[in-house]
Design a protein around this motif. Structure first.
Motif, PDB file in Angstrom:
ATOM      1  N   LYS A   7      47.009  55.639  46.482  1.00 42.88           N
ATOM      2  CA  LYS A   7      46.047  56.510  45.743  1.00 42.88           C
ATOM      3  C   LYS A   7      45.284  55.755  45.101  1.00 42.88           C
ATOM      4  CE  LYS A   7      47.311  61.022  47.283  1.00 42.88           C
ATOM      5  NZ  LYS A   7      47.379  62.635  46.893  1.00 42.88           N
ATOM      6  N   LYS A   8      46.165  55.533  43.725  1.00 44.81           N
ATOM      7  CA  LYS A   8      45.854  54.481  42.374  1.00 44.81           C
ATOM      8  C   LYS A   8      44.726  53.082  43.012  1.00 44.81           C
ATOM      9  CE  LYS A   8      48.781  56.255  39.683  1.00 44.81           C
ATOM     10  NZ  LYS A   8      49.766  55.337  38.291  1.00 44.81           N
ATOM     11  N   SER A   9      45.529  52.569  44.138  1.00 40.55           N
ATOM     12  CA  SER A   9      44.171  51.148  45.266  1.00 40.55           C
ATOM     13  C   SER A   9      43.261  51.884  45.388  1.00 40.55           C
ATOM     14  CB  SER A   9      45.638  50.612  45.628  1.00 40.55           C
ATOM     15  OG  SER A   9      44.753  49.333  46.867  1.00 40.55           O
ATOM     16  N   ASN A  10      43.265  52.732  45.798  1.00 42.85           N
ATOM     17  CA  ASN A  10      42.095  52.630  46.438  1.00 42.85           C
ATOM     18  C   ASN A  10      40.412  53.349  45.413  1.00 42.85           C
ATOM     19  OD1 ASN A  10      42.942  52.714  49.235  1.00 42.85           O
ATOM     20  ND2 ASN A  10      43.154  54.507  49.422  1.00 42.85           N
ATOM     21  N   PHE A  11      41.603  54.378  44.564  1.00 43.64           N
ATOM     22  CA  PHE A  11      40.953  54.399  43.235  1.00 43.64           C
ATOM     23  C   PHE A  11      40.323  52.875  42.552  1.00 43.64           C
ATOM     24  CE2 PHE A  11      39.839  55.185  38.714  1.00 43.64           C
ATOM     25  CZ  PHE A  11      38.860  55.876  38.577  1.00 43.64           C
ATOM     26  N   PHE A  12      41.324  52.248  42.640  1.00 47.48           N
ATOM     27  CA  PHE A  12      40.661  50.890  41.680  1.00 47.48           C
ATOM     28  C   PHE A  12      39.813  50.112  42.601  1.00 47.48           C
ATOM     29  CE2 PHE A  12      41.359  46.608  40.182  1.00 47.48           C
ATOM     30  CZ  PHE A  12      41.024  46.536  38.709  1.00 47.48           C
ATOM     31  N   GLY A  13      39.810  50.226  43.955  1.00 46.46           N
ATOM     32  CA  GLY A  13      39.512  49.432  44.712  1.00 46.46           C
ATOM     33  C   GLY A  13      37.926  49.743  44.673  1.00 46.46           C
ATOM     34  N   ARG A  14      37.072  51.391  44.462  1.00 45.38           N
ATOM     35  CA  ARG A  14      36.511  52.104  44.946  1.00 45.38           C
ATOM     36  C   ARG A  14      35.104  52.003  43.581  1.00 45.38           C
ATOM     37  NH1 ARG A  14      39.096  56.485  47.045  1.00 45.38           N
ATOM     38  NH2 ARG A  14      39.264  57.534  45.300  1.00 45.38           N
ATOM     39  N   PHE A  15      36.464  52.438  42.463  1.00 45.04           N
ATOM     40  CA  PHE A  15      36.056  51.961  41.107  1.00 45.04           C
ATOM     41  C   PHE A  15      35.516  50.528  40.509  1.00 45.04           C
ATOM     42  CE2 PHE A  15      36.661  50.388  36.352  1.00 45.04           C
ATOM     43  CZ  PHE A  15      35.850  50.823  35.756  1.00 45.04           C
ATOM     44  N   ALA A  16      36.027  49.743  41.322  1.00 36.25           N
ATOM     45  CA  ALA A  16      35.733  47.905  40.852  1.00 36.25           C
ATOM     46  C   ALA A  16      34.267  47.651  41.936  1.00 36.25           C
ATOM     47  CB  ALA A  16      37.011  46.836  41.444  1.00 36.25           C
ATOM     48  N   GLY A  17      34.524  48.138  42.786  1.00 42.56           N
ATOM     49  CA  GLY A  17      33.069  48.148  43.937  1.00 42.56           C
ATOM     50  C   GLY A  17      32.254  48.420  43.245  1.00 42.56           C
ATOM     51  N   ARG A  18      32.293  50.000  42.758  1.00 41.53           N
ATOM     52  CA  ARG A  18      30.804  50.212  42.097  1.00 41.53           C
ATOM     53  C   ARG A  18      30.710  49.253  41.269  1.00 41.53           C
ATOM     54  NH1 ARG A  18      33.034  55.475  43.458  1.00 41.53           N
ATOM     55  NH2 ARG A  18      32.608  56.191  45.291  1.00 41.53           N
ATOM     56  N   VAL A  19      31.509  49.258  40.004  1.00 45.13           N
ATOM     57  CA  VAL A  19      31.102  48.478  38.964  1.00 45.13           C
ATOM     58  C   VAL A  19      30.642  47.452  39.172  1.00 45.13           C
ATOM     59  CG1 VAL A  19      32.141  47.293  36.628  1.00 45.13           C
ATOM     60  CG2 VAL A  19      32.950  49.837  37.703  1.00 45.13           C
ATOM     61  N   THR A  20      31.411  46.182  40.433  1.00 47.87           N
ATOM     62  CA  THR A  20      30.552  45.118  39.737  1.00 47.87           C
ATOM     63  C   THR A  20      28.788  45.339  40.969  1.00 47.87           C
ATOM     64  OG1 THR A  20      32.503  44.368  41.169  1.00 47.87           O
ATOM     65  CG2 THR A  20      31.030  42.886  41.958  1.00 47.87           C
ATOM     66  N   ALA A  21      29.049  45.825  42.165  1.00 50.94           N
ATOM     67  CA  ALA A  21      27.726  46.338  42.793  1.00 50.94           C
ATOM     68  C   ALA A  21      26.589  46.801  41.254  1.00 50.94           C
ATOM     69  CB  ALA A  21      27.400  47.591  43.310  1.00 50.94           C
ATOM     70  N   LEU A  66      36.444  41.087  31.180  1.00 53.56           N
ATOM     71  CA  LEU A  66      36.751  42.780  32.054  1.00 53.56           C
ATOM     72  C   LEU A  66      35.922  42.459  33.271  1.00 53.56           C
ATOM     73  CD1 LEU A  66      36.762  45.562  29.555  1.00 53.56           C
ATOM     74  CD2 LEU A  66      38.538  45.056  30.200  1.00 53.56           C
ATOM     75  N   MET A  67      35.077  41.496  33.042  1.00 55.31           N
ATOM     76  CA  MET A  67      34.043  41.348  34.689  1.00 55.31           C
ATOM     77  C   MET A  67      35.021  40.542  35.995  1.00 55.31           C
ATOM     78  SD  MET A  67      32.039  43.738  34.927  1.00 55.31           S
ATOM     79  CE  MET A  67      31.295  42.878  35.993  1.00 55.31           C
ATOM     80  N   VAL A  68      35.756  39.382  34.387  1.00 56.39           N
ATOM     81  CA  VAL A  68      35.946  38.249  35.379  1.00 56.39           C
ATOM     82  C   VAL A  68      37.084  39.233  36.407  1.00 56.39           C
ATOM     83  CG1 VAL A  68      37.722  36.409  35.338  1.00 56.39           C
ATOM     84  CG2 VAL A  68      35.784  36.549  33.937  1.00 56.39           C
ATOM     85  N   PHE A  69      37.776  39.893  36.295  1.00 54.58           N
ATOM     86  CA  PHE A  69      38.746  40.611  37.393  1.00 54.58           C
ATOM     87  C   PHE A  69      37.751  41.033  38.281  1.00 54.58           C
ATOM     88  CE2 PHE A  69      41.084  39.267  32.964  1.00 54.58           C
ATOM     89  CZ  PHE A  69      42.033  38.436  33.804  1.00 54.58           C
ATOM     90  N   LEU A  70      36.812  42.044  36.978  1.00 54.99           N
ATOM     91  CA  LEU A  70      36.756  42.805  38.797  1.00 54.99           C
ATOM     92  C   LEU A  70      35.956  41.889  39.417  1.00 54.99           C
ATOM     93  CD1 LEU A  70      35.026  46.130  36.623  1.00 54.99           C
ATOM     94  CD2 LEU A  70      37.442  45.895  38.022  1.00 54.99           C
ATOM     95  N   ILE A  71      34.963  41.080  39.166  1.00 55.18           N
ATOM     96  CA  ILE A  71      34.014  40.257  40.645  1.00 55.18           C
ATOM     97  C   ILE A  71      35.618  39.623  41.086  1.00 55.18           C
ATOM     98  CG2 ILE A  71      33.154  37.713  39.897  1.00 55.18           C
ATOM     99  CD1 ILE A  71      31.419  39.198  37.711  1.00 55.18           C
ATOM    100  N   GLN A  72      36.473  38.915  40.368  1.00 56.03           N
ATOM    101  CA  GLN A  72      37.459  38.074  40.985  1.00 56.03           C
ATOM    102  C   GLN A  72      38.315  38.757  42.403  1.00 56.03           C
ATOM    103  OE1 GLN A  72      38.473  35.219  41.176  1.00 56.03           O
ATOM    104  NE2 GLN A  72      38.935  35.314  43.151  1.00 56.03           N
ATOM    105  N   ARG A  73      38.716  40.172  41.818  1.00 59.20           N
ATOM    106  CA  ARG A  73      38.895  41.539  42.647  1.00 59.20           C
ATOM    107  C   ARG A  73      38.317  41.584  43.869  1.00 59.20           C
ATOM    108  NH1 ARG A  73      39.771  45.944  45.396  1.00 59.20           N
ATOM    109  NH2 ARG A  73      41.725  47.121  44.976  1.00 59.20           N
ATOM    110  N   ALA A  74      36.452  42.006  43.645  1.00 65.97           N
ATOM    111  CA  ALA A  74      35.392  41.951  45.134  1.00 65.97           C
ATOM    112  C   ALA A  74      35.477  40.536  45.976  1.00 65.97           C
ATOM    113  CB  ALA A  74      34.479  42.472  43.838  1.00 65.97           C
ATOM    114  N   GLN A  75      35.914  39.885  45.108  1.00 73.05           N
ATOM    115  CA  GLN A  75      35.430  38.173  45.422  1.00 73.05           C
ATOM    116  C   GLN A  75      37.069  37.757  46.538  1.00 73.05           C
ATOM    117  OE1 GLN A  75      34.997  35.189  42.644  1.00 73.05           O
ATOM    118  NE2 GLN A  75      32.435  35.333  43.323  1.00 73.05           N
ATOM    119  N   ASN A  76      38.223  38.166  46.727  1.00 74.53           N
ATOM    120  CA  ASN A  76      38.635  38.673  46.969  1.00 74.53           C
ATOM    121  C   ASN A  76      39.339  39.143  48.344  1.00 74.53           C
ATOM    122  OD1 ASN A  76      40.171  36.419  45.377  1.00 74.53           O
ATOM    123  ND2 ASN A  76      41.003  37.860  43.924  1.00 74.53           N
TER     124      ASN A  76
END
Length: 154
Positions: A7-21, A66-76
């Protein structure tokens, strides 16, 4: 029922995706530009002090960090999805080499070896004057030899 970790992973994934977009959007750029313009305009008010400079430096450093990590996660994630799609195409195509599935996991030496091999395939196609003809790794040499035999029989 998903575990708390999932659940935490899914939440973070959605959060990271939204922030990156959102961070790549026009409103986000406009807000960032506005902050910089307000900061620049307040320079004379604060006599261009070190505190005034530190304010923008600290803010941009934290956001960038902070953005470096969010963008890298989205790119991965995007990269993994692209690999999965390519793997599906390779697995589904009858003439494709299954050896190339998961090529992203190959060593640099293996990738260089495959690159050299595909260069040879390209050279074969150029010599045959048929750049549209394709070969899998397994078929290439056999097909090339067969074409040579057919030519010599004529």
């Amino acid at each position: 029922m998903p575990s708390p970790a999932v659940k935490k992973s899914n939440f973070f994934g959605r959060f990271a995706g939204r922030v990156t977009a959102w961070s790549g959007s026009t409103p986000a750029f406009s807000i960032a530009m506005g902050i910089v313009l307000v900061w620049a305009a307040t320079g004379p008010l604060f006599h261009y002090s070190e505190t005034w400079q530190l304010f923008i430096n600290t803010g941009t450093t934290i956001i960038t960090f902070l953005m470096v990590f969010l963008i890298q996660r989205a790119q991965n994630k995007d990269s993994l999805v692209l690999h999965l799609k390519l793997n599906e195409l390779l697995a589904a195509h009858r003439g494709a080499s299954n050896r190339l599935i998961n090529a992203q996991d190959f060593t640099e030496e293996e990738i260089e070896l495959l690159h050299q091999y595909f260069c040879r395939l390209s050279d074969m196609a150029k010599r045959d004057h048929d750049l549209g003809r394709t070969h899998s790794i397994e078929e290439a040499e056999e097909n090339h030899q067969e074409k040579k035999r057919v030519r010599y029989r004529r």
